[in-house]
Design an enzyme around this catalytic site. Structure first.
Site, PDB file in Angstrom:
ATOM      1  N   LYS A   1     -17.078 -34.978 -22.186  1.00 51.77           N
ATOM      2  CA  LYS A   1     -15.958 -35.944 -22.202  1.00 51.77           C
ATOM      3  C   LYS A   1     -15.468 -36.247 -20.785  1.00 51.77           C
ATOM      4  O   LYS A   1     -14.285 -36.112 -20.461  1.00 51.77           O
ATOM      5  CB  LYS A   1     -14.817 -35.423 -23.074  1.00 51.77           C
ATOM      6  CG  LYS A   1     -15.211 -35.191 -24.526  1.00 51.77           C
ATOM      7  CD  LYS A   1     -14.014 -34.744 -25.347  1.00 51.77           C
ATOM      8  CE  LYS A   1     -14.397 -34.462 -26.788  1.00 51.77           C
ATOM      9  NZ  LYS A   1     -15.228 -33.240 -26.962  1.00 51.77           N
TER      10      LYS A   1
ATOM     11  N   ASP B   1     -21.394 -32.221 -24.476  1.00 58.20           N
ATOM     12  CA  ASP B   1     -20.102 -32.812 -24.839  1.00 58.20           C
ATOM     13  C   ASP B   1     -19.060 -32.473 -23.777  1.00 58.20           C
ATOM     14  O   ASP B   1     -18.215 -31.599 -23.972  1.00 58.20           O
ATOM     15  CB  ASP B   1     -19.686 -32.295 -26.209  1.00 58.20           C
ATOM     16  CG  ASP B   1     -18.470 -33.034 -26.761  1.00 58.20           C
ATOM     17  OD1 ASP B   1     -18.156 -34.117 -26.252  1.00 58.20           O
ATOM     18  OD2 ASP B   1     -17.851 -32.530 -27.716  1.00 58.20           O
TER      19      ASP B   1
ATOM     20  N   THR C   1     -11.304 -36.685 -33.293  1.00 56.99           N
ATOM     21  CA  THR C   1     -11.124 -36.568 -34.742  1.00 56.99           C
ATOM     22  C   THR C   1     -10.018 -35.590 -35.114  1.00 56.99           C
ATOM     23  O   THR C   1      -9.635 -35.517 -36.280  1.00 56.99           O
ATOM     24  CB  THR C   1     -12.438 -36.134 -35.421  1.00 56.99           C
ATOM     25  OG1 THR C   1     -12.920 -34.937 -34.805  1.00 56.99           O
ATOM     26  CG2 THR C   1     -13.497 -37.214 -35.306  1.00 56.99           C
TER      27      THR C   1
ATOM     28  N   LYS D   1     -25.402 -29.339 -29.818  1.00 60.05           N
ATOM     29  CA  LYS D   1     -24.287 -29.778 -28.979  1.00 60.05           C
ATOM     30  C   LYS D   1     -23.708 -28.581 -28.230  1.00 60.05           C
ATOM     31  O   LYS D   1     -23.471 -27.523 -28.824  1.00 60.05           O
ATOM     32  CB  LYS D   1     -23.171 -30.423 -29.810  1.00 60.05           C
ATOM     33  CG  LYS D   1     -21.955 -30.844 -28.986  1.00 60.05           C
ATOM     34  CD  LYS D   1     -20.842 -31.408 -29.865  1.00 60.05           C
ATOM     35  CE  LYS D   1     -20.056 -30.339 -30.601  1.00 60.05           C
ATOM     36  NZ  LYS D   1     -19.159 -29.563 -29.680  1.00 60.05           N
TER      37      LYS D   1
ATOM     38  N   ARG E   1     -18.933 -25.450 -37.464  1.00 63.71           N
ATOM     39  CA  ARG E   1     -18.500 -24.301 -38.264  1.00 63.71           C
ATOM     40  C   ARG E   1     -19.202 -24.158 -39.610  1.00 63.71           C
ATOM     41  O   ARG E   1     -19.544 -23.031 -39.994  1.00 63.71           O
ATOM     42  CB  ARG E   1     -16.983 -24.345 -38.446  1.00 63.71           C
ATOM     43  CG  ARG E   1     -16.242 -23.648 -37.311  1.00 63.71           C
ATOM     44  CD  ARG E   1     -14.749 -23.876 -37.380  1.00 63.71           C
ATOM     45  NE  ARG E   1     -14.410 -25.238 -36.943  1.00 63.71           N
ATOM     46  CZ  ARG E   1     -13.183 -25.636 -36.674  1.00 63.71           C
ATOM     47  NH1 ARG E   1     -12.173 -24.800 -36.826  1.00 63.71           N
ATOM     48  NH2 ARG E   1     -12.952 -26.865 -36.258  1.00 63.71           N
TER      49      ARG E   1
ATOM     50  N   ASP F   1     -12.961 -39.542 -14.724  1.00 64.46           N
ATOM     51  CA  ASP F   1     -12.511 -39.321 -13.356  1.00 64.46           C
ATOM     52  C   ASP F   1     -12.680 -40.643 -12.607  1.00 64.46           C
ATOM     53  O   ASP F   1     -12.989 -41.664 -13.219  1.00 64.46           O
ATOM     54  CB  ASP F   1     -13.334 -38.201 -12.698  1.00 64.46           C
ATOM     55  CG  ASP F   1     -12.538 -37.395 -11.678  1.00 64.46           C
ATOM     56  OD1 ASP F   1     -11.919 -38.026 -10.786  1.00 64.46           O
ATOM     57  OD2 ASP F   1     -12.518 -36.157 -11.764  1.00 64.46           O
TER      58      ASP F   1
END
Length: 230
Positions: free
Chosen positions: A63, A61, A116, A34, A207, A66
């Site tokens: 998002k 990613d 999230t 990603k 992470r 518009d």
């Protein structure tokens, strides 16, 4: 799908050089990556194209949200880059425009329901009248009707969302943390095995792998846990 096809490693690092090191370290163990805002704006878009050309699958990613024409134009160019997945906020008009633009490309469009990192108070503060669970299900239904390829939501909502979208759409869940791992800024998290059992098709892990002392060992441990759940 195998665990290797389901695990998406988030390259949430500030430079392409660091991302290259992670990809080199993880080698053939990891197929799917990603790339989000942080890396995209540091040369990561070209890096994404290079990874795709090398045989890796890329979840971009971005998002998107518009006006219809702008969303459609962006989706068309992203499809030409060879990306495998792309996120946009699950607003009905934007989703319909994106689906039309992506026709025939093989690009899986994912509707972002509720981040999230957000809980009920965060939604209240943003002016929404729905709690996270209700808004997630509402947007999941709208994504299904629009013809989207999948949904992004918390693993906590995966089981309920799967009932709304059916068995065929992708259900991508970030906020995945192995048992005992630090939650960081995520508020709605779940372990890899539990997320798969709840109905997730793909898991995004950043992470716990990229910041681990031994990223390869961390990735292999998560893949092994996923295998036990499948």
């Amino acid at each position: 799908m195998t665990p290797r096809e389901r695990l998406i490693v988030g390259l949430d690092v500030p430079t392409v050089r660091e991302a290259e090191t992670i990809v080199e370290t993880l080698g053939d163990d990891i197929l799917f990556y990603k790339i989000g805002y942080q890396l995209a704006f540091a040369g990561g878009l070209e890096f994404a194209r290079e990874l795709a050309e090398s045989g890796k699958k890329i979840f971009l990613d971005m998002k998107l949200l518009d006006i219809d024409n702008t969303v459609a134009s962006g989706v068309e160019n992203i499809a030409k880059m060879g990306m495998s997945m792309l996120t946009l906020h699950a607003y009905p008009k934007a989703m319909r425009a994106a689906v039309k633009a992506a026709e025939g490309s093989g690009l899986c469009l994912l509707g972002v329901t509720v981040l999230t990192s957000m809980d009920e108070q965060d939604l209240v503060d943003a002016g929404y009248e729905y709690d996270p669970h209700t808004l997630v299900l509402k947007r999941a239904e709208q994504a299904r009707i629009a013809g989207m390829g999948g949904i992004v939501c918390s693993a906590e909502e995966a089981s309920a969302v799967r009932k709304v979208i059916g068995p065929d759409m992708a259900l991508v869940t970030p906020g995945i943390r192995p048992a005992g791992a630090d939650k960081g800024d995520q508020k709605r998290v779940m372990t890899p095995a539990d997320a798969l059992k709840a109905g997730s098709s793909h898991l995004v892990v950043a992470r716990p792998i990229v910041k681990a002392e031994d990223p390869k060992a961390a990735a292999r441990a998560i893949l092994a846990e996923m295998a036990t759940a499948l």
